[in-house]
Design a protein around this motif. Structure first.
Motif, PDB file in Angstrom:
ATOM      1  N   ASP A   1     -17.103   7.682  -1.182  1.00 23.23           N
ATOM      2  CA  ASP A   1     -16.233   8.660  -0.543  1.00 23.23           C
ATOM      3  C   ASP A   1     -17.119   9.613   0.266  1.00 23.23           C
ATOM      4  OD1 ASP A   1     -14.575  10.772   0.137  1.00 23.23           O
ATOM      5  OD2 ASP A   1     -13.499  10.753  -1.781  1.00 23.23           O
ATOM      6  N   LEU A   2     -17.148   9.415   1.597  1.00 21.87           N
ATOM      7  CA  LEU A   2     -18.025  10.214   2.443  1.00 21.87           C
ATOM      8  C   LEU A   2     -17.584  11.670   2.514  1.00 21.87           C
ATOM      9  CD1 LEU A   2     -18.642   7.732   5.410  1.00 21.87           C
ATOM     10  CD2 LEU A   2     -20.251   8.384   3.604  1.00 21.87           C
ATOM     11  N   LYS A   3     -16.292  11.910   2.437  1.00 21.07           N
ATOM     12  CA  LYS A   3     -15.783  13.276   2.535  1.00 21.07           C
ATOM     13  C   LYS A   3     -16.166  14.098   1.313  1.00 21.07           C
ATOM     14  CE  LYS A   3     -11.527  15.982   2.991  1.00 21.07           C
ATOM     15  NZ  LYS A   3     -10.037  15.921   3.143  1.00 21.07           N
ATOM     16  N   ASN A   4     -15.946  13.541   0.148  1.00 22.28           N
ATOM     17  CA  ASN A   4     -16.216  14.264  -1.095  1.00 22.28           C
ATOM     18  C   ASN A   4     -17.599  13.984  -1.665  1.00 22.28           C
ATOM     19  OD1 ASN A   4     -13.556  15.605  -1.551  1.00 22.28           O
ATOM     20  ND2 ASN A   4     -12.860  13.479  -1.532  1.00 22.28           N
ATOM     21  N   ARG A   5     -18.332  13.065  -1.029  1.00 26.89           N
ATOM     22  CA  ARG A   5     -19.696  12.738  -1.433  1.00 26.89           C
ATOM     23  C   ARG A   5     -19.770  12.315  -2.895  1.00 26.89           C
ATOM     24  NH1 ARG A   5     -22.139  11.280   2.652  1.00 26.89           N
ATOM     25  NH2 ARG A   5     -24.037  11.320   1.380  1.00 26.89           N
TER      26      ARG A   5
ATOM     27  N   GLU B   1     -16.175  12.210 -11.539  1.00 21.98           N
ATOM     28  CA  GLU B   1     -16.419  12.850 -10.248  1.00 21.98           C
ATOM     29  C   GLU B   1     -16.928  14.281 -10.393  1.00 21.98           C
ATOM     30  OE1 GLU B   1     -12.898  12.477  -7.934  1.00 21.98           O
ATOM     31  OE2 GLU B   1     -12.970  10.282  -7.891  1.00 21.98           O
TER      32      GLU B   1
ATOM     33  N   PRO C   1      -9.213   9.118  -4.447  1.00 21.34           N
ATOM     34  CA  PRO C   1     -10.127  10.090  -3.857  1.00 21.34           C
ATOM     35  C   PRO C   1      -9.650  11.504  -4.131  1.00 21.34           C
ATOM     36  CG  PRO C   1      -8.756   9.066  -2.170  1.00 21.34           C
ATOM     37  CD  PRO C   1      -8.498   8.311  -3.439  1.00 21.34           C
ATOM     38  N   ARG C   2     -10.613  12.393  -4.263  1.00 16.39           N
ATOM     39  CA  ARG C   2     -10.255  13.772  -4.547  1.00 16.39           C
ATOM     40  C   ARG C   2      -9.670  14.448  -3.318  1.00 16.39           C
ATOM     41  NH1 ARG C   2     -15.738  15.943  -7.200  1.00 16.39           N
ATOM     42  NH2 ARG C   2     -16.577  14.818  -5.446  1.00 16.39           N
TER      43      ARG C   2
ATOM     44  N   GLU D   1     -11.671   6.428   2.474  1.00 16.98           N
ATOM     45  CA  GLU D   1     -11.091   7.487   3.301  1.00 16.98           C
ATOM     46  C   GLU D   1      -9.732   7.875   2.738  1.00 16.98           C
ATOM     47  OE1 GLU D   1     -11.181   5.844   7.216  1.00 16.98           O
ATOM     48  OE2 GLU D   1     -13.309   6.299   7.502  1.00 16.98           O
ATOM     49  N   GLU D   2      -8.668   7.197   3.198  1.00 14.65           N
ATOM     50  CA  GLU D   2      -7.332   7.504   2.708  1.00 14.65           C
ATOM     51  C   GLU D   2      -6.653   6.226   2.254  1.00 14.65           C
ATOM     52  OE1 GLU D   2      -5.239   9.465   5.783  1.00 14.65           O
ATOM     53  OE2 GLU D   2      -6.519  11.244   5.796  1.00 14.65           O
TER      54      GLU D   2
END
Length: 309
Positions: free
Chosen positions: A171-175, A148, A308-309, A114-115
């Protein structure tokens, strides 16, 4: 092999993938047996050599023992990426992979990215992977790096990596998959790369690993480890290699083709004609390897970026 052993929803016994040993090249160092975590190899006491005892337990696409063999004495049925790619496309495994990924992340919620910082450089020690045959794991440059821009977030790399090692997070947000525990990566293993259809995973040049293995073999460290392993029982067998008559056309001293038994068999019936055994090479005097001087308290400069992106 039983029908119950599956590979992402696919019956493992449908596919032949196993190591083949060239006994003319094999020096019996034992690195393959020590490397494999699936019990594919056992040790023939009569031959003082490894044998492929359980070919059906070899992980599909895995070539770790072959990459680490100092004599290039181990081969596989084909190119691992082509082999795995064909299975993936034939069986349309991604719905099963998606379920496996969801279950993996539920069991390991800390691997959901996440963060904040996500690179866990000390996790190798926590998982028992802080050393590799006596060498500080931080000093061995071997880990996956995820591109990525290529990753489509299928999750196959995450679930291909053993749950014991759990090198990847997601990374669930950016898949996309993210490397969070590089030191947990099994040295020489690149199964995740073989499984990635999008060429999104890369590894360092494996030639550096050969230098490490050559050093470990030459100073006797691998032999000592092998003898300790055999003394603990379970890996040593006495009668597993059969020698049928020399095939027509073969001259004495030539090897007939190696024949691995039925898929999933627990006994390997190998057809070989051995040349007279070579005298063992003299053991070199032990020297302190330069890799042991690595300061493991310092973060490795070779660790991949996993922000994370």
């Amino acid at each position: 092999m039983t029908q119950g052993k599956m590979w992402h929803g696919v019956d493992r016994s449908r596919y032949e993938w196993y190591p083949v040993i060239d006994y003319d090249a094999c020096t019996g160092c034992g690195m393959c047996l020590l490397t494999c975590g699936n019990g594919v190899f056992k040790w023939s006491l009569s031959e003082n050599a490894p044998i492929v005892a359980d070919p059906g337990s070899c992980v599909l696409g895995c070539t770790t023992c072959g990459k680490l063999c100092p004599e290039d004495a181990i081969t596989f049925p084909g190119d691992p990426r082509e082999f795995i790619g064909k299975i993936v496309r034939e069986n349309r495994i991604f719905p099963a992979v998606r379920m496996e990924l969801d279950e993996r992340l539920k069991r390991h919620p800390d691997h959901v990215v996440e963060e904040g910082p996500i690179l866990r450089e000390n996790e190798g020690a926590n998982g028992g992977f802080d050393r590799w045959h006596g060498i500080a794991r931080d000093c061995v440059d071997w880990h996956p790096t995820v591109d990525e821009s290529r990753c489509v977030g299928c999750g196959l790399c995450v679930v291909t990596c053993s749950e014991k090692r759990n090198v990847f997070g997601f990374d669930l947000k950016n898949r996309n998959a993210v490397v969070i525990s590089p030191n947990n990566c099994m040295v020489g293993c690149d199964n995740c790369r073989a499984a990635c259809l999008w060429n999104a995973i890369s590894f360092p040049d494996p030639s550096q690993l050969r230098e490490l293995v050559d050093s470990l073999v030459s100073d006797g460290a691998i032999r000592d480890e092998l003898e300790g392993r055999l003394a603990s029982g379970g890996d040593a067998v006495r009668t597993v290699i059969s020698r049928p008559p020399t095939p027509t056309g073969n001259q004495p001293g030539q090897r007939a083709p190696q024949r691995v038994g039925d898929r999933g068999g627990t006994v390997c019936a190998m057809s070989i004609e051995r040349t007279p055994p070579r005298a063992p090479a003299p053991r070199r005097a032990r020297t302190r390897r330069r890799w042991l001087s690595c300061d493991t308290a310092q973060p490795s400069a070779r660790m991949p970026s996993a922000s994370p992106r």
